[in-house]
Write a protein that holds these residues in place. Structure first.
Motif, PDB file in Angstrom:
ATOM      1  N   ALA A  99       0.853  -1.180   0.000  1.00 12.34           N
ATOM      2  CA  ALA A  99       0.000   0.000   0.000  1.00 12.34           C
ATOM      3  C   ALA A  99       0.890   1.232   0.000  1.00 12.34           C
ATOM      4  CB  ALA A  99      -0.908   0.002   1.222  1.00 12.34           C
ATOM      5  N   PRO A 100       0.825   2.060  -1.038  1.00 10.82           N
ATOM      6  CA  PRO A 100       1.758   3.196  -1.113  1.00 10.82           C
ATOM      7  C   PRO A 100       1.444   4.331  -0.151  1.00 10.82           C
ATOM      8  CG  PRO A 100       0.288   3.180  -2.999  1.00 10.82           C
ATOM      9  CD  PRO A 100       0.026   1.914  -2.258  1.00 10.82           C
ATOM     10  N   ALA A 101       0.235   4.313   0.434  1.00 12.92           N
ATOM     11  CA  ALA A 101      -0.134   5.379   1.371  1.00 12.92           C
ATOM     12  C   ALA A 101      -1.228   4.870   2.291  1.00 12.92           C
ATOM     13  CB  ALA A 101      -0.612   6.616   0.609  1.00 12.92           C
ATOM     14  N   ASP A 102      -1.396   5.537   3.439  1.00 13.58           N
ATOM     15  CA  ASP A 102      -2.531   5.223   4.303  1.00 13.58           C
ATOM     16  C   ASP A 102      -3.824   5.561   3.570  1.00 13.58           C
ATOM     17  OD1 ASP A 102      -0.654   4.677   6.216  1.00 13.58           O
ATOM     18  OD2 ASP A 102      -1.084   6.426   7.469  1.00 13.58           O
ATOM     19  N   GLY A 103      -4.868   4.735   3.743  1.00 11.04           N
ATOM     20  CA  GLY A 103      -6.157   5.071   3.144  1.00 11.04           C
ATOM     21  C   GLY A 103      -6.992   3.857   2.818  1.00 11.04           C
ATOM     22  N   ILE A 104      -8.118   4.147   2.216  1.00 13.89           N
ATOM     23  CA  ILE A 104      -9.077   3.095   1.853  1.00 13.89           C
ATOM     24  C   ILE A 104      -8.780   2.611   0.441  1.00 13.89           C
ATOM     25  CG2 ILE A 104     -11.514   2.585   1.453  1.00 13.89           C
ATOM     26  CD1 ILE A 104     -12.187   4.682   3.586  1.00 13.89           C
ATOM     27  N   TYR A 105      -8.652   1.291   0.306  1.00 16.26           N
ATOM     28  CA  TYR A 105      -8.411   0.656  -0.990  1.00 16.26           C
ATOM     29  C   TYR A 105      -9.611  -0.234  -1.327  1.00 16.26           C
ATOM     30  CZ  TYR A 105      -3.573   2.180  -0.498  1.00 16.26           C
ATOM     31  OH  TYR A 105      -2.438   2.942  -0.357  1.00 16.26           O
ATOM     32  N   MET A 158     -17.561 -14.967 -16.146  1.00 13.18           N
ATOM     33  CA  MET A 158     -16.708 -13.911 -15.606  1.00 13.18           C
ATOM     34  C   MET A 158     -17.532 -13.004 -14.702  1.00 13.18           C
ATOM     35  SD  MET A 158     -13.541 -13.212 -15.649  1.00 13.18           S
ATOM     36  CE  MET A 158     -12.444 -11.936 -15.064  1.00 13.18           C
ATOM     37  N   THR A 159     -17.223 -13.034 -13.416  1.00 11.38           N
ATOM     38  CA  THR A 159     -17.953 -12.276 -12.412  1.00 11.38           C
ATOM     39  C   THR A 159     -16.957 -11.554 -11.525  1.00 11.38           C
ATOM     40  OG1 THR A 159     -19.726 -13.934 -12.389  1.00 11.38           O
ATOM     41  CG2 THR A 159     -19.617 -12.430 -10.517  1.00 11.38           C
ATOM     42  N   THR A 160     -17.231 -10.277 -11.249  1.00  8.75           N
ATOM     43  CA  THR A 160     -16.333  -9.473 -10.431  1.00  8.75           C
ATOM     44  C   THR A 160     -16.978  -9.155  -9.091  1.00  8.75           C
ATOM     45  OG1 THR A 160     -15.287  -8.477 -12.368  1.00  8.75           O
ATOM     46  CG2 THR A 160     -15.045  -7.310 -10.284  1.00  8.75           C
ATOM     47  N   ARG A 161     -16.249  -9.397  -8.022  1.00  5.01           N
ATOM     48  CA  ARG A 161     -16.661  -9.013  -6.685  1.00  5.01           C
ATOM     49  C   ARG A 161     -15.652  -7.988  -6.157  1.00  5.01           C
ATOM     50  NH1 ARG A 161     -21.036 -10.845  -7.522  1.00  5.01           N
ATOM     51  NH2 ARG A 161     -21.891 -12.829  -6.803  1.00  5.01           N
ATOM     52  N   SER A 162     -16.139  -7.054  -5.331  1.00  2.00           N
ATOM     53  CA  SER A 162     -15.250  -6.017  -4.815  1.00  2.00           C
ATOM     54  C   SER A 162     -15.427  -5.869  -3.314  1.00  2.00           C
ATOM     55  CB  SER A 162     -15.538  -4.680  -5.505  1.00  2.00           C
ATOM     56  OG  SER A 162     -16.875  -4.257  -5.253  1.00  2.00           O
ATOM     57  N   GLN A 163     -14.404  -5.321  -2.652  1.00  5.19           N
ATOM     58  CA  GLN A 163     -14.474  -5.069  -1.218  1.00  5.19           C
ATOM     59  C   GLN A 163     -13.472  -3.981  -0.854  1.00  5.19           C
ATOM     60  OE1 GLN A 163     -16.156  -4.646   1.519  1.00  5.19           O
ATOM     61  NE2 GLN A 163     -16.708  -6.815   1.539  1.00  5.19           N
ATOM     62  N   ALA A 164     -13.891  -3.111   0.077  1.00  2.80           N
ATOM     63  CA  ALA A 164     -13.040  -2.023   0.531  1.00  2.80           C
ATOM     64  C   ALA A 164     -12.361  -2.396   1.844  1.00  2.80           C
ATOM     65  CB  ALA A 164     -13.867  -0.757   0.707  1.00  2.80           C
ATOM     66  N   VAL A 165     -11.172  -1.837   2.048  1.00  2.00           N
ATOM     67  CA  VAL A 165     -10.421  -2.112   3.268  1.00  2.00           C
ATOM     68  C   VAL A 165      -9.516  -0.913   3.556  1.00  2.00           C
ATOM     69  CG1 VAL A 165      -8.602  -3.306   1.983  1.00  2.00           C
ATOM     70  CG2 VAL A 165      -8.922  -3.802   4.411  1.00  2.00           C
ATOM     71  N   LEU A 166      -9.353  -0.557   4.836  1.00  2.00           N
ATOM     72  CA  LEU A 166      -8.497   0.552   5.244  1.00  2.00           C
ATOM     73  C   LEU A 166      -7.115   0.008   5.595  1.00  2.00           C
ATOM     74  CD1 LEU A 166      -8.061   3.531   6.031  1.00  2.00           C
ATOM     75  CD2 LEU A 166      -8.991   2.982   8.296  1.00  2.00           C
ATOM     76  N   LEU A 175      -7.147  -9.274 -10.912  1.00  2.00           N
ATOM     77  CA  LEU A 175      -7.242  -8.582  -9.633  1.00  2.00           C
ATOM     78  C   LEU A 175      -6.878  -7.123  -9.873  1.00  2.00           C
ATOM     79  CD1 LEU A 175      -7.617  -8.705  -6.523  1.00  2.00           C
ATOM     80  CD2 LEU A 175      -5.152  -9.100  -6.360  1.00  2.00           C
ATOM     81  N   SER A 176      -7.848  -6.243  -9.565  1.00  2.00           N
ATOM     82  CA  SER A 176      -7.620  -4.811  -9.738  1.00  2.00           C
ATOM     83  C   SER A 176      -7.768  -4.110  -8.401  1.00  2.00           C
ATOM     84  CB  SER A 176      -8.620  -4.228 -10.751  1.00  2.00           C
ATOM     85  OG  SER A 176      -8.435  -4.776 -12.034  1.00  2.00           O
ATOM     86  N   VAL A 177      -7.315  -2.840  -8.356  1.00  2.00           N
ATOM     87  CA  VAL A 177      -7.369  -2.076  -7.121  1.00  2.00           C
ATOM     88  C   VAL A 177      -7.490  -0.596  -7.452  1.00  2.00           C
ATOM     89  CG1 VAL A 177      -4.859  -1.808  -6.941  1.00  2.00           C
ATOM     90  CG2 VAL A 177      -6.258  -1.750  -4.860  1.00  2.00           C
ATOM     91  N   GLU A 178      -8.135   0.152  -6.567  1.00  2.00           N
ATOM     92  CA  GLU A 178      -8.065   1.603  -6.592  1.00  2.00           C
ATOM     93  C   GLU A 178      -7.961   2.093  -5.158  1.00  2.00           C
ATOM     94  OE1 GLU A 178     -11.677   3.864  -7.626  1.00  2.00           O
ATOM     95  OE2 GLU A 178     -12.736   1.939  -7.721  1.00  2.00           O
ATOM     96  N   GLY A 179      -7.327   3.244  -4.988  1.00  2.00           N
ATOM     97  CA  GLY A 179      -7.121   3.759  -3.641  1.00  2.00           C
ATOM     98  C   GLY A 179      -6.500   5.128  -3.675  1.00  2.00           C
ATOM     99  N   PRO A 180      -5.893   5.561  -2.581  1.00  2.00           N
ATOM    100  CA  PRO A 180      -5.301   6.901  -2.520  1.00  2.00           C
ATOM    101  C   PRO A 180      -4.260   7.105  -3.618  1.00  2.00           C
ATOM    102  CG  PRO A 180      -5.350   5.902  -0.336  1.00  2.00           C
ATOM    103  CD  PRO A 180      -5.725   4.826  -1.314  1.00  2.00           C
ATOM    104  N   GLY A 181      -4.550   8.034  -4.507  1.00  2.00           N
ATOM    105  CA  GLY A 181      -3.618   8.301  -5.599  1.00  2.00           C
ATOM    106  C   GLY A 181      -3.570   7.228  -6.657  1.00  2.00           C
TER     107      GLY A 181
END
Length: 767
Positions: free
Chosen positions: A679-685, A713-721, A744-750
């Motif tokens: 994780a490159p920074a603190d935050g929600i991913y 093809m089915t995508t599930r997502s979940q957020a985590v701090l 596997l993809s991700v989005e988050g701070p920056g």
């Protein structure tokens, strides 16, 4: 008529009392009841079969609902006393018909309705003909409809007039199965004249088409656990090696023929109640490549040849001891193509399967190569098979609540089958849970068309909608037209594994949602009808929920500084509604073959809505890491995620990404990925795990995403701090067969949403 064999037909509406001059002198109808008073009696033989006795009870029941009068039921030991409704070939029937009705020619399910003076004769072949004749009178002439096991339409008449009638009916299809859980009720099936093997049809209903070993029975007939160790030659030779599992039989082996024949004959002796016995391939590929099997397949141009050779030999032996029994086999996947010269024995049913097809367009007019090929196979089998049955498909088996616009093709495809000598049709729908996507309507439409392939599609749909949903019928019909117009106008093809990412949902969900709002508003004051509307709406709610989840952070309100996350109120309300309606309406499965899937899905949704302030996950202190993840590859076939730690890998290495690029194999493959996410920074991913078939992800030793089971093809997502730094990552995946995919993809701070890049993936090297 193509749908039903009818001769000397003279139909008369109940309230329009015009006669037919050719009915043995009968020019006026039989008045069965008037002003709530019975004017006729129902006659059955003292020793009538259970189904004929039940026919009398059903006739008495529904005529009372129509007229308010309860007609007495008497036996045939008394003299004829007009007016009578005579059921079955009893003494009164013999006296009134004067030997002019050939019951034997009606088969097991055909019937006649004949007016004789002031009497009406209803008689048919055993075991179901007379009962079907009663339902034919009630439905075709008095307007009764049984839409679901709990919702029917029984018209009311002050004066109950019957006939004059002169009708002979024999169903076109000898086997009729709407395989949907909402239609397994025995009374519903009998009243709609379905002889479904899965329905709860009893002796009083005249029984049903009864299978022993419904399908995929090679392992049942010749168990590998019992025979493989001592006789590996009984099973498939694949790439020069006999294979125990998954495997098929070596169908040209003489001992296999003998043992399978013995097993089939034993089943017939042990199960006299059954009429159809399956000798059919297992539900996977891996056919035998031995010289004899290959030579026969090459000579006949199809892998069906070795299978049919085995089946024919079993059938010949069965015909000697059990001439009334039938042997059923599949023309499925690798055996779908008909052989050049081999012909099935007369007592063999070939059940042709359309699993590869597009179901958004009629087979004959669809431009997909799958449908073009299937049409050719149907036409080939039509010329070579005395008893051709079909296994057809009516839902997405990966997503039971996915909108699936295939109602318009039902009549076209069933008529195409009938035109090509098909005598039995199995319509596989949502069969493991109640209230799948428009399941009750789907079952009713199939029943109408399977009994009478010429029944009007729009009549069936509209009468169901009006009967079941009342004032909500119009907006629901508009919704049905909306999704069907979409696939028709844009020529969108649709297989049986589509999910919420299918383009048919592009640009229409807002309009669909508005139509269901309109439908609910129309019946807001009727709690029972509102409940049925809300159950039918679940598929649109499911599609919106899943599309929104796949869309990422848009469903959340985030406070990165405080580590707080909350769902948008409208999205959370929709999730809550879906779960509550599903629970009230008995939903247990979300897809085929995944027991407890609804409970898992409910927990999955709850994990989204239950978190408002997320506890941060601390980074782990690790050193000496190298880029990438450690991966291991496994080989087998699973339907749910196995415990890979107990299995022996067949390959391993370092992966630069979570994808299938780490292995050349695409079938029967399992993968695990182990390492760390940086994780490159603190935050929600927000992590997105997409797969076909199953996958699961854990982070910091705790499960994060469950995308298990067989599905497209089915995508599930979940957020985590997450705190800045390294977090232990594990991903498991399996592919059972067919199409495949993993990401596997991700989005988050920056970080904008993208596949997790190599710079964020690390592992501790193996020493």
């Amino acid at each position: 008529m193509r749908g039903l064999v009818k001769t000397a037909l003279c139909l008369m509406a109940v309230v329009a009392l015009s006669g037919c001059a050719s009915l043995g002198g009968a020019r006026a109808p039989l008045i069965a009841a008037d002003g709530g008073v019975a004017k006729a009696q129902i006659v059955v033989a003292k020793d009538a079969s259970p189904s004929t006795q039940y026919a009398a009870q059903e006739l008495q029941r529904f005529l009372k609902e129509i007229s308010g009068a309860e007609l007495p039921i008497v036996d045939d030991s008394t003299p004829v006393k007009a007016p009578e409704i005579v059921l079955g070939a009893n003494k009164h029937f013999a006296e009134l018909s004067k030997g002019k009705v050939d019951i034997a020619s009606l088969g097991k399910e055909g019937y006649v309705l004949r007016s004789r003076g002031k009497n009406l004769l209803i008689a048919g072949g055993e075991p179901r003909g007379t009962l079907y004749g009663v339902y034919g009178l009630l439905e075709d002439h008095l307007g009764c409809r049984w839409f679901t096991p709990t919702v029917s339409r029984i018209p009311k008449r002050e004066t109950l007039a019957l006939g004059p009638l002169n009708e002979r009916v024999i169903p076109t299809l000898e086997y009729r199965e709407p395989f949907v859980m909402d239609c397994f009720d025995g009374d519903w099936a009998a009243r709609n004249r379905m002889n479904s093997s899965a329905a709860r049809l009893e002796d009083k209903h005249g029984g049903k088409v009864t299978y022993y070993g419904f399908v995929h029975t090679f392992n049942q007939l010749l168990p590998p656990d019992q025979y493989f160790d001592t006789h590996p030659e009984y099973f498939s030779l694949i790439d020069g090696k006999r294979q125990k599992s998954p495997s098929q039989l070596c169908c040209t082996n003489e001992d296999v023929v003998r043992l399978v024949t013995e097993a089939a004959l034993k089943s017939m002796r042990d199960h006299p109640e059954a009429t159809v016995f399956s000798v059919s391939q297992n539900d996977w590929l891996h056919f035998c490549q031995c010289d004899r099997c290959t030579a026969l397949a090459d000579a006949e141009g199809t892998q069906m040849a070795p299978v049919l050779s085995l089946v024919n030999q079993v059938a010949k032996a069965a015909a000697q001891e059990f001439p009334d029994k039938l042997i059923d086999t599949l023309a499925y996947q690798y055996t779908r193509k008909a052989p050049r010269t081999l012909r099935p024995e007369p007592n063999v049913i070939v059940r042709l399967c359309s699993i590869e097809c597009c179901f958004s367009h009629p087979f004959e007019t669809c431009d997909s190569p799958e449908n073009t090929s299937f049409v050719k196979d149907v036409e080939e089998w039509a010329t070579k098979c005395d008893r051709l049955w079909v296994w057809n498909y009516d839902t997405s088996f990966a997503h039971y609540f996915m909108p699936y616009p295939n109602l318009r093709v039902r009549d076209d495809n069933i008529r195409f089958y009938v035109k090509n000598n098909v005598r039995g049709i199995f319509e596989q729908d949502v069969y493991t849970t109640l209230n799948g996507e428009l399941s009750p309507l789907s079952g009713y439409l199939n029943a109408k068309l399977l009994w009478n392939p010429d029944y009007d599609e729009n009549t069936a749909i509209n009468e169901f909608l009006e009967g079941v949903y009342g004032p909500a019928a119009k907006p629901i019909r508009n919704y049905i037209d909306l999704i069907h117009d979409k696939v028709a106008n844009e020529n969108l093809h649709m297989d049986i594994w589509i999910g919420p990412d299918h383009p048919l949902l592009n640009g229409i969900l807002e309009q669909a949602d508005a139509l269901w709002n309109e439908a609910e508003a129309a019946v807001a004051g009727d709690s029972a009808t509102l409940e049925r509307v809300q159950a039918a709406r679940m598929s649109v709610d499911y599609a919106i929920i899943e599309r929104s989840r796949a869309g990422g952070m848009a469903i959340y309100a985030l406070d990165q500084q405080a580590g707080a996350i909350s769902l948008r109120p409208d999205f959370e309300a929709r999730m809550k509604r879906f779960v509550e309606v599903a629970e009230r309406n008995g939903v247990a499965y979300m897809r085929e073959g995944a027991s407890g899937a609804f409970e898992l899905y409910k927990k999955d949704l709850a994990s989204l809505s239950s978190v408002t302030v997320m506890p941060p996950r601390e980074a782990q202190a690790v050193e000496g890491l190298e880029p990438g993840l450690l991966f291991k590859g496994y080989e087998d076939r699973w339907e749910l995620m196995p415990d890979f730690s107990k299995l022996t890998p067949v390959e391993n290495g370092v992966a630069k990404e979570v994808s299938l690029n780490v292995t050349p194999r695409r079938e029967r493959v399992g993968l695990t990925f182990e390492g760390y996410f940086l994780a490159p920074a603190d935050g929600i991913y927000l992590f997105y795990l997409g797969s076909n078939d199953g996958s699961m992800m854990s982070l910091d030793g705790a499960d994060l995403i469950n995308n298990d089971g067989l599905h497209t093809m089915t995508t599930r997502s979940q957020a985590v701090l997450l705190k800045k730094g390294y977090h232990a990552l594990h991903v498991g995946y399996f592919e059972a067969g067919g199409k495949e995919g993993l990401d596997l993809s991700v989005e988050g701070p920056g970080m904008e949403k993208r596949p997790v890049p190599l710079e964020n993936l690390w592992h501790a090297p193996v020493k």
